[in-house]
Write a protein that holds these residues in place. Structure first.
Motif, PDB file in Angstrom:
ATOM      1  N   SER A  22      11.892 -15.733 -21.356  1.00  0.00           N
ATOM      2  CA  SER A  22      10.867 -14.669 -21.319  1.00  0.00           C
ATOM      3  C   SER A  22       9.508 -15.229 -21.723  1.00  0.00           C
ATOM      4  CB  SER A  22      11.267 -13.499 -22.222  1.00  0.00           C
ATOM      5  OG  SER A  22      11.500 -13.957 -23.530  1.00  0.00           O
ATOM      6  N   GLU A  23       9.529 -16.163 -22.671  1.00  0.00           N
ATOM      7  CA  GLU A  23       8.285 -16.797 -23.085  1.00  0.00           C
ATOM      8  C   GLU A  23       7.744 -17.674 -21.949  1.00  0.00           C
ATOM      9  OE1 GLU A  23       8.743 -18.659 -26.915  1.00  0.00           O
ATOM     10  OE2 GLU A  23       6.804 -19.684 -26.715  1.00  0.00           O
ATOM     11  N   ALA A  24       8.659 -18.346 -21.250  1.00  0.00           N
ATOM     12  CA  ALA A  24       8.254 -19.212 -20.150  1.00  0.00           C
ATOM     13  C   ALA A  24       7.603 -18.401 -19.028  1.00  0.00           C
ATOM     14  CB  ALA A  24       9.457 -19.991 -19.624  1.00  0.00           C
ATOM     15  N   VAL A  25       8.148 -17.205 -18.824  1.00  0.00           N
ATOM     16  CA  VAL A  25       7.580 -16.350 -17.780  1.00  0.00           C
ATOM     17  C   VAL A  25       6.115 -16.045 -18.115  1.00  0.00           C
ATOM     18  CG1 VAL A  25       7.651 -14.018 -16.772  1.00  0.00           C
ATOM     19  CG2 VAL A  25       9.767 -15.332 -17.076  1.00  0.00           C
ATOM     20  N   GLN A  26       5.818 -15.863 -19.414  1.00  0.00           N
ATOM     21  CA  GLN A  26       4.446 -15.593 -19.834  1.00  0.00           C
ATOM     22  C   GLN A  26       3.575 -16.846 -19.764  1.00  0.00           C
ATOM     23  OE1 GLN A  26       3.662 -12.466 -20.307  1.00  0.00           O
ATOM     24  NE2 GLN A  26       5.834 -11.909 -20.161  1.00  0.00           N
ATOM     25  N   LYS A  27       4.111 -17.941 -20.297  1.00  0.00           N
ATOM     26  CA  LYS A  27       3.267 -19.123 -20.503  1.00  0.00           C
ATOM     27  C   LYS A  27       3.279 -20.117 -19.348  1.00  0.00           C
ATOM     28  CE  LYS A  27       3.319 -19.037 -25.537  1.00  0.00           C
ATOM     29  NZ  LYS A  27       4.004 -19.577 -26.720  1.00  0.00           N
ATOM     30  N   HIS A  28       4.376 -20.144 -18.609  1.00  0.00           N
ATOM     31  CA  HIS A  28       4.468 -21.127 -17.508  1.00  0.00           C
ATOM     32  C   HIS A  28       4.993 -20.451 -16.247  1.00  0.00           C
ATOM     33  CE1 HIS A  28       4.047 -24.038 -20.778  1.00  0.00           C
ATOM     34  NE2 HIS A  28       5.023 -23.389 -21.384  1.00  0.00           N
ATOM     35  N   PRO A  29       4.311 -19.378 -15.828  1.00  0.00           N
ATOM     36  CA  PRO A  29       4.848 -18.606 -14.699  1.00  0.00           C
ATOM     37  C   PRO A  29       5.002 -19.447 -13.431  1.00  0.00           C
ATOM     38  CG  PRO A  29       2.579 -17.946 -15.210  1.00  0.00           C
ATOM     39  CD  PRO A  29       3.023 -18.844 -16.309  1.00  0.00           C
ATOM     40  N   GLU A  30       4.118 -20.437 -13.237  1.00  0.00           N
ATOM     41  CA  GLU A  30       4.188 -21.228 -12.000  1.00  0.00           C
ATOM     42  C   GLU A  30       5.498 -22.023 -11.943  1.00  0.00           C
ATOM     43  OE1 GLU A  30       2.354 -21.765 -14.664  1.00  0.00           O
ATOM     44  OE2 GLU A  30       2.934 -23.802 -15.152  1.00  0.00           O
ATOM     45  N   LEU A  31       5.921 -22.538 -13.093  1.00  0.00           N
ATOM     46  CA  LEU A  31       7.171 -23.310 -13.110  1.00  0.00           C
ATOM     47  C   LEU A  31       8.371 -22.394 -12.878  1.00  0.00           C
ATOM     48  CD1 LEU A  31       6.571 -25.760 -16.109  1.00  0.00           C
ATOM     49  CD2 LEU A  31       6.751 -26.365 -13.686  1.00  0.00           C
ATOM     50  N   VAL A  32       8.357 -21.269 -13.555  1.00  0.00           N
ATOM     51  CA  VAL A  32       9.487 -20.340 -13.422  1.00  0.00           C
ATOM     52  C   VAL A  32       9.581 -19.858 -11.979  1.00  0.00           C
ATOM     53  CG1 VAL A  32      10.454 -18.137 -14.170  1.00  0.00           C
ATOM     54  CG2 VAL A  32       9.338 -19.633 -15.836  1.00  0.00           C
ATOM     55  N   LYS A  33       8.424 -19.519 -11.401  1.00  0.00           N
ATOM     56  CA  LYS A  33       8.411 -18.996 -10.037  1.00  0.00           C
ATOM     57  C   LYS A  33       8.930 -20.048  -9.054  1.00  0.00           C
ATOM     58  CE  LYS A  33       5.664 -16.199  -6.938  1.00  0.00           C
ATOM     59  NZ  LYS A  33       4.373 -15.617  -6.618  1.00  0.00           N
ATOM     60  N   LYS A  34       8.545 -21.297  -9.313  1.00  0.00           N
ATOM     61  CA  LYS A  34       8.930 -22.368  -8.397  1.00  0.00           C
ATOM     62  C   LYS A  34      10.440 -22.614  -8.416  1.00  0.00           C
ATOM     63  CE  LYS A  34       7.873 -27.204  -7.346  1.00  0.00           C
ATOM     64  NZ  LYS A  34       7.156 -28.400  -7.816  1.00  0.00           N
ATOM     65  N   TYR A  35      11.039 -22.551  -9.592  1.00  0.00           N
ATOM     66  CA  TYR A  35      12.424 -23.009  -9.700  1.00  0.00           C
ATOM     67  C   TYR A  35      13.471 -21.906  -9.856  1.00  0.00           C
ATOM     68  CZ  TYR A  35      10.526 -27.718 -10.123  1.00  0.00           C
ATOM     69  OH  TYR A  35       9.899 -28.897  -9.877  1.00  0.00           O
ATOM     70  N   LEU A  36      13.071 -20.729 -10.361  1.00  0.00           N
ATOM     71  CA  LEU A  36      14.056 -19.679 -10.600  1.00  0.00           C
ATOM     72  C   LEU A  36      14.762 -19.290  -9.293  1.00  0.00           C
ATOM     73  CD1 LEU A  36      15.024 -17.729 -12.957  1.00  0.00           C
ATOM     74  CD2 LEU A  36      13.563 -16.021 -11.881  1.00  0.00           C
ATOM     75  N   GLY A  37      16.060 -19.318  -9.306  1.00  0.00           N
ATOM     76  CA  GLY A  37      16.807 -18.934  -8.110  1.00  0.00           C
ATOM     77  C   GLY A  37      16.874 -20.025  -7.046  1.00  0.00           C
ATOM     78  N   SER A  38      16.287 -21.185  -7.338  1.00  0.00           N
ATOM     79  CA  SER A  38      16.287 -22.240  -6.326  1.00  0.00           C
ATOM     80  C   SER A  38      17.608 -23.006  -6.311  1.00  0.00           C
ATOM     81  CB  SER A  38      15.114 -23.200  -6.555  1.00  0.00           C
ATOM     82  OG  SER A  38      15.360 -24.050  -7.656  1.00  0.00           O
ATOM     83  N   VAL A  39      18.391 -22.865  -7.354  1.00  0.00           N
ATOM     84  CA  VAL A  39      19.699 -23.529  -7.399  1.00  0.00           C
ATOM     85  C   VAL A  39      20.817 -22.497  -7.215  1.00  0.00           C
ATOM     86  CG1 VAL A  39      21.219 -25.039  -8.724  1.00  0.00           C
ATOM     87  CG2 VAL A  39      18.738 -25.242  -8.994  1.00  0.00           C
ATOM     88  N   VAL A  40      20.675 -21.387  -7.908  1.00  0.00           N
ATOM     89  CA  VAL A  40      21.630 -20.281  -7.745  1.00  0.00           C
ATOM     90  C   VAL A  40      20.849 -19.097  -7.181  1.00  0.00           C
ATOM     91  CG1 VAL A  40      23.239 -18.734  -8.922  1.00  0.00           C
ATOM     92  CG2 VAL A  40      22.992 -21.099  -9.719  1.00  0.00           C
TER      93      VAL A  40
END
Lengths: 503, 253
Positions: free
Chosen positions: A177-195
């Protein structure tokens, strides 16, 4: 650190309670509950709940849409029934999907500001939330080792230790949840990309309602300066835990990540559906170790956690390497297949597993090794131990795609039976679609031998010590792959999980 | 030290099979007794019943170690009380280092007796010294218990365990079987080094030649579940010379 000192003072007062609960809980040592005021989202699951969870986490619009998309897909999916598991029907409307300690309404600035009762919970579990502390009881450790901890309590992360020191190395280790706030670009790029959201029923559920979990980012060429770990605790009743973990290892980086889980003893079953995604780029290596000790239910099979977990590592580029090590001793039902997608040429995947099922526990666990790149290598060592009335299944897929030339897999599945009312099953799926690859599979089933036990006892060990020794010997190839701190804990856990399984 | 009185036992699964039929035996502190006898006379069963293995039901009689009732104790309690059985067929335990096994055993017994556990360092020193005497190298201490050991290595390992556990009453069940001459000498030297006024031995063997190395004070001949004759070392020589036939006939008469 004032709060933590207070915790230690209170420890003595509470010890009696803890022990009472422990003795009632039989052999499960973490069956007590933290009494604390919780904030729940309304019971049940619908789009409003998904919106509420997203809002609680102050998420951007795209993530809310992503969740809603997952939720809609989940509605059209069916619970998988191919595992050798007897899963009672789960009423998804009878669960809470969000539970947060009231004291966490305002996110504490640091662990010092966290409610002492919560800190106390982790102190009781032996999880070091003080930065100078190390995991205790490590024999032969030459120099003190640091372990950074992210502590997740029901739906929220309490905080993460050593963040400054890790940041200095460029490593990001925080709650998702903190990453979503602070590093949204990384989360957006990788979330769901493996599963992907619709990967399977439980992954879709998780994608819709995931609360907290850990986020790890290791920059290119960086060796993470310490072990990272997340400790999951389910406390609230009738509440599912849906954590989501995302690990990204950039080119040439290395990280070792540990995960531990416990829950209070309860009569009712609780749902845990997690997703772990790991992205590994060129020449990077990730070691992921789990000691899963969710409440397994009592000796009559009442209660316990339903553990439906999707874990997958994508070795996306050349020479990427992943190693899964798991010690699965808890949960009433385990449905879990940590997988390796060996996409890059010369990528390597390893899976070492100990799965113990005692009393009425059911475990259906294994791995998938999907060889896509040339010269890829995989190795599977699985040790299943069944006791009581438990059923324990190894289920594994080894797939060699047409382009995965000259690839190799070695699989070894050993099952150990204690008593005559339990079962062990091995279900390997092997698909080889090129002529240059090689797959080897070895499987054995044995019983804990009365002669071995008598031999140990005639040398002075009591029966439980003898069983633990023999079983630890059986598991040795896997135990030795665990980081030292975990190996000690796992060894003790193996013994505890089998208490009462003989005699 | 060890007092066995009118001991009767049968198989747990088949009470028709009576194995010990009124066996009596007294071994004083510091003595070495040997038991010889034809196959099937119940020699190994005696060692199992004394050490508490499952599968036998004692129907009559008693066995005490320094006055304590052995038959009431769990196998591990007998071990902590000072009883040790060197197995005829030592058991393999895959994945468990020989050293780990030894340390677990030593500390389990110390704990049961209310003594402090040996530290890792002290244990290591002790085991290295004792292993050296038995020509057991570092590699053998690291390998899993008895896995891939030769017959001689297994028996030497039993004696190493005995040396580490320092029991009061040692039972050696056909420790000479499967040993070549050199190995037998080594094992016997190991046993002789442990002989002392406070420690007794019961040596079960088929052959007199072991008794050339481990000199007994008393020799018993066992047949059909009881002792049929007791004498000095010369009794073993007599058996070696003439076999059991005469003795059996004499007992039957």
């Amino acid at each position: 650190m004032a709060a933590l000192d207070e915790v230690q003072l209170r420890e003595g007062v509470d010890r009696e309670t803890v022990e009472t609960v422990q003795s009632m809980a039989g052999t499960y040592k973490h069956g007590w509950e933290t009494e604390i005021e919780m904030e729940f989202a309304p019971k049940g699951l619908n789009e409003d709940i998904v919106r509420l969870i997203s809002e609680k986490n102050k998420e951007p619009e795209w993530l809310l849409e992503w969740r809603l998309d997952a939720y809609r897909r989940w509605l059209s999916m069916e619970s998988p029934d191919w595992a050798m598991l007897n899963i009672p029907e789960i009423d998804y409307q009878e669960q809470y999907y969000y539970a947060k300690p009231k004291s966490m309404a305002e996110k504490p600035k640091s662990l010092d500001d966290v409610d002492p009762k919560l800190l106390e919970t982790y102190a009781k579990l032996g999880i070091p939330l003080k930065e100078q502390m190390l995991l205790a009881g490590v024999e032969g450790a030459d120099e003190p080792r640091k372990v950074a901890v992210d502590a997740v309590f029901d739906s929220v992360s309490l905080g993460t230790t050593f963040q400054k020191e890790l940041a200095a190395a460029g490593v990001i280790f925080c709650s998702i949840s903190e990453a979503v706030q602070k590093h949204p670009e990384l989360v957006k790029k990788y979330l769901g990309s493996v599963v992907p959201q619709n990967d399977n029923y439980f992954a879709a559920l998780n994608s819709a309602v995931f609360s907290d979990g850990s986020f790890v980012y290791i920059p290119a060429g960086t060796r993470c300066p310490m072990e990272l770990s997340t400790y999951f605790r389910i406390n609230a009743e009738n509440t599912g835990q849906f954590e989501r973990t995302l690990i990204v290892a950039e080119k040439g980086s290395y990280v070792s990540y540990l995960e531990g889980c416990t829950a209070p003893k309860r009569d009712t079953n609780q749902l845990h559906a997690a997703v772990v995604e790991i992205v590994i780029l060129e020449d990077a290596e990730v070691k992921y170790s789990t000691v899963q000790n969710w409440f397994p239910g009592d000796e009559n099979g009442k209660g316990g956690i339903y553990n439906f977990v999707t874990k997958r590592a994508d070795c996306r580029e050349a020479r990427a390497k992943v190693m899964w090590t798991q010690v699965e001793t808890g949960s009433a039902i385990t449905w879990k297949y940590p997988s390796c997608i060996l996409r890059g040429d010369e990528a390597q995947g390893e899976f070492y597993s100990i799965a113990i099922a005692n009393n009425w526990q059911q475990a259906d666990t294994g791995t998938k090794m999907v060889h896509l790149g040339k010269n890829t290598r995989s190795r599977i060592v699985s040790k299943g131990i069944s006791a009581g009335h438990a059923q324990n299944t190894y289920r594994g897929l080894v797939s060699m795609h047409p382009k995965a030339s000259n690839s190799r897999n070695y699989t070894q599945c050993d099952s150990l039976l204690i008593g005559d009312k339990c079962g062990a099953h091995t279900v390997p799926y092997i698909e080889v679609r090129n002529a240059s690859s090689r797959v080897e599979h070895e499987a054995t089933t044995s019983k804990v031998d009365d002669d071995q036990l008598f031999y140990c006892r005639s040398r002075g060990m009591d029966e439980e010590e003898a069983v633990a020794l023999v079983v630890n010997g059986f598991c040795k190839e896997v135990l030795q792959e665990l980081p030292m701190e975990f190996a000690m804990e796992a060894q003790a856990l193996v013994a505890i999980s089998l208490e009462g399984s003989v005699g | 030290m060890l007092q066995i009185n009118n001991l009767h036992c049968e198989l747990e699964d088949d009470s028709e099979v009576k194995i010990l039929k009124g066996l009596s035996l007294t071994i004083n502190a510091g003595e070495v007794h040997a038991i010889m006898g034809p196959n099937g006379s119940g020699k190994s069963t005696l060692s199992y019943v004394l050490s508490g293995r499952d599968g036998y039901t004692v129907t009559d009689g008693s066995a005490t170690l320094e006055g304590a009732d052995l038959l009431e104790m769990e196998p591990e309690e007998r071990a902590a009380a000072g009883l040790f059985l060197a197995f005829q067929y030592p058991v393999e335990i895959p994945g468990v280092g020989n050293m780990t096994f030894l340390r677990t055993a030593v500390n389990a017994q110390r704990k049961a007796r209310g003594e402090e556990e040996l530290s890792a360092g002290d244990f290591l020193k002790l085991v290295r010294a004792k292993a050296k005497e038995l020509q057991i190298d570092a590699d053998m201490l690291k390998r899993p218990v008895n896995v891939g050991f030769s017959g001689g290595e297994k028996k030497r390992n039993e004696i190493l365990q005995m040396a580490m556990l320092e029991p009061k009453m040692c039972i050696l069940d056909e420790t000479d079987s499967g040993l070549d001459v050199d190995a037998m000498k080594l094992v016997s030297d190991g046993v002789n080094a442990l002989r002392d006024a406070g420690r007794s031995f019961l040596v079960i063997t088929h052959y007199q030649r072991l008794l050339n190395h481990i000199k007994p004070d008393v020799v018993h001949i066992m047949s059909e579940g009881r002792i049929i004759k007791t004498g000095g070392p010369e009794l073993a020589l007599e058996v070696e010379e003439n076999g059991y036939a005469d003795l059996l006939a004499e007992a039957a008469a």
